[in-house]
Design an enzyme around this catalytic site. Structure first.
Site, PDB file in Angstrom:
ATOM      1  CG  HIS A  85     -42.606 -43.387 -36.087  1.00 35.81           C
ATOM      2  ND1 HIS A  85     -41.802 -43.954 -35.055  1.00 35.81           N
ATOM      3  CD2 HIS A  85     -43.570 -44.005 -36.352  1.00 35.81           C
ATOM      4  CE1 HIS A  85     -42.592 -45.182 -34.725  1.00 35.81           C
ATOM      5  NE2 HIS A  85     -43.701 -45.049 -35.310  1.00 35.81           N
ATOM      6  CG  ASP A 118     -39.053 -42.811 -33.223  1.00 38.91           C
ATOM      7  OD1 ASP A 118     -39.813 -41.686 -33.891  1.00 38.91           O
ATOM      8  OD2 ASP A 118     -39.515 -43.896 -33.623  1.00 38.91           O
ATOM      9  CB  SER A 158     -45.197 -46.545 -32.926  1.00 33.07           C
ATOM     10  OG  SER A 158     -44.830 -47.516 -33.722  1.00 33.07           O
ATOM     11  CB  ALA A 168     -39.250 -50.249 -34.186  1.00 36.07           C
ATOM     12  N   GLY A 188     -16.958 -31.598 -26.069  1.00 32.29           N
ATOM     13  CA  GLY A 188     -15.830 -31.305 -27.044  1.00 32.29           C
ATOM     14  C   GLY A 188     -15.125 -32.297 -27.509  1.00 32.29           C
TER      15      GLY A 188
END
Length: 495
Positions: A136, A166, A241, A258, A298
């Site tokens: 971000h 992120d 951040s 965060a 799978g």
């Protein structure tokens, strides 16, 4: 008799008081010659039983004035040079109701693009100039610059980025090696361990804060899809951040990402992406991958609810419930079936599907993992191969043109590998939006990568060619259905 007891107690007290200076002097002399004696006596005074202690011989509370006066300064000097500032800038499109009208444009002019910028932090994890930061921080950036702690500034290249995690990896170059922080083992962290957070909060400059690990494996905090965070009370604020969370060994144990706050400032609840995930992501970037590939077995999973746990005879709701299994996938070959519950992966507990996703993502493709599974009321162990997600038919991507709301969108038919790249369930089928031209009608109408187009003007969309043909229709009215994040969105518009 009582007088005799009081006399004995008084005698022992006098002897202990008289011997105290000698004990302290002996302790000081022994410390000079045998550092271990002080620790042994300290442990005895604290009721610790050496190696049998639950905290371990290297973890104990401070004892004595000398230990209370210890400083984090040497640790900061060792690690802070590897924490950098990241500056991202982009040109935002500004629309005006007068655009395209010659009369109004003559008086008001055309709307001009507006520059936007963001500020964050990053961590050098390799002397060659590999920087890890948050997605971000650089999202939609046209240019990303990196400023090191010694004041130098570099243009950077984005090596790899992933919005669901992120995380992003940047590359800067120099004639000399950069200072770097070694990536530690985040699974070795315990609640209560001391940590340092280093970053650039509010753009004031590099700042270091201290705290402890408040909690582990935090999920559902609304940050990213990784949902497996380290919680700390070390002060983290806007601008931190992408910064470093450091343990007392000078190793990177997390990327600060965060905070939980009602005012925008730190209230002692911060979150960091575990270093084991960071290491796997950085390795993928160094390998030159175009996206972060997770191992494929799978199978798809769901949460174990209290009702499901009760029906399966489990004491509590834990683990990851197998929802579906691909008939020809590695999980099916190993014997995994819908209704089974994964409890452990490589001897590490799996409390939820978030924990399973995290632990799977940190493993290498081409290896084998051991799953502890509850199946038909019995626990069993299964070795499942971790493979690369299949390409499917590898259909070509198609860019849509013409006068339609889809113009400027690049679409393709879903395969497990493409679904993984877009952050979708690998068992989903259909035609999806792969990319969007920023200055196109598709972007203006709000289409996003990962959208699955199900129907256009009454035509079911099952191939990219079908969507391409439907988008060429000579009409001003459009009715279409899109699946986004498991939700069905229906739209009718005139264009």
């Amino acid at each position: 008799m009582r007088a005799n007891r009081l006399s004995l107690v008084l005698l022992f007290a006098i002897m202990a008081f008289a011997a105290a200076p000698a004990v302290r002097q002996a302790l000081a002399e022994e410390t000079k010659t045998d550092p271990g004696l002080s620790d042994v006596l300290t442990d005895l005074l604290h009721g610790v039983e050496g190696e049998n202690s639950t905290s371990g011989p290297d973890k104990r509370v401070p004892f004595g004035r000398e230990e209370v006066q210890l400083s984090f300064a040497p640790l900061v000097k060792q690690t802070a040079p590897a924490v950098v500032n990241v500056y991202a800038s982009q040109t935002a499109k500004v629309t005006s109701p007068f655009d395209g009208d010659p009369f109004f444009e003559e008086f008001f002019g055309r709307s001009q693009p507006r520059a936007q910028s963001s500020l964050g932090s990053g961590v050098l994890v390799d002397p060659t100039g590999v920087v890890v930061t948050n997605y971000h921080v650089i999202k939609d950036a046209d240019q990303v610059k990196v400023a090191t702690a010694d004041g130098r500034e570099f243009d950077s290249k984005v090596m790899l980025k992933d919005e669901t995690l992120d995380l992003a990896v940047l590359k800067i170059t120099s004639d000399k090696p950069f200072p770097a922080i070694a990536i530690g083992d985040s699974d070795a962290l315990e609640v209560g361990d001391l940590v340092l957070a280093i970053g650039n909060p509010f753009g004031v400059g590099q700042t270091t804060t201290s705290g402890i690990v408040s909690a582990l494996a935090r999920s559902h905090i609304g940050v990213s899809d990784s949902s497996f965070f380290i919680q700390t009370d070390a002060a983290i604020n806007p601008g931190n951040s992408g910064g470093a969370l450091i343990n007392m060994g000078g190793q990177l144990v997390g990327i600060n990402t965060a905070i939980y706050s009602r005012s925008g400032g730190s209230i002692g609840i911060g979150f960091a992406i575990p270093a084991n995930m960071v290491r796997a992501f950085a390795d993928a970037a160094k390998a030159g991958l175009d996206f972060f590939e997770r191992p494929y077995i799978g199978a798809e999973f769901e949460d174990v609810t209290p009702q499901i746990a009760e029906s399966l005879g489990m004491e509590k709701p834990t683990g990851a419930l197998v929802a579906s299994v691909e008939a020809t996938g590695p999980a099916a070959k190993a014997g995994l079936k819908p209704g089974d519950v994964v409890l452990q992966l490589n001897s590490k507990p799996v409390e939820s599907i978030e924990a399973l996703d995290y632990r799977m993502a940190t493993l290498s493709i081409g290896t084998t993992a051991n799953f502890a599974v509850l199946t038909k009321g019995q626990q069993a162990a299964m070795d499942i191969a971790l493979e690369r997600a299949p390409e499917g038919m590898k259909a070509a991507e198609v860019t849509l043109h013409g006068r339609s709301p889809f113009s400027g969108a690049k679409v393709a038919e879903l395969s497990p590998r493409l679904a993984q790249k877009l952050g979708l369930r690998t068992d989903i089928k259909g035609v999806t939006v792969v990319d969007i031209d920023r200055d196109s009608p598709a972007a203006d109408f709000g289409f996003q990568p990962g959208d699955i187009v199900r129907e256009v003007n009454g035509t079911t969309i099952d191939t990219a060619a079908t969507l391409e043909q439907a988008a060429k229709a000579d009409t001003r009215w459009w009715r279409f259905t899109v699946e986004r994040g498991g939700q069905i969105l229906r739209q009718v518009l005139r264009y």
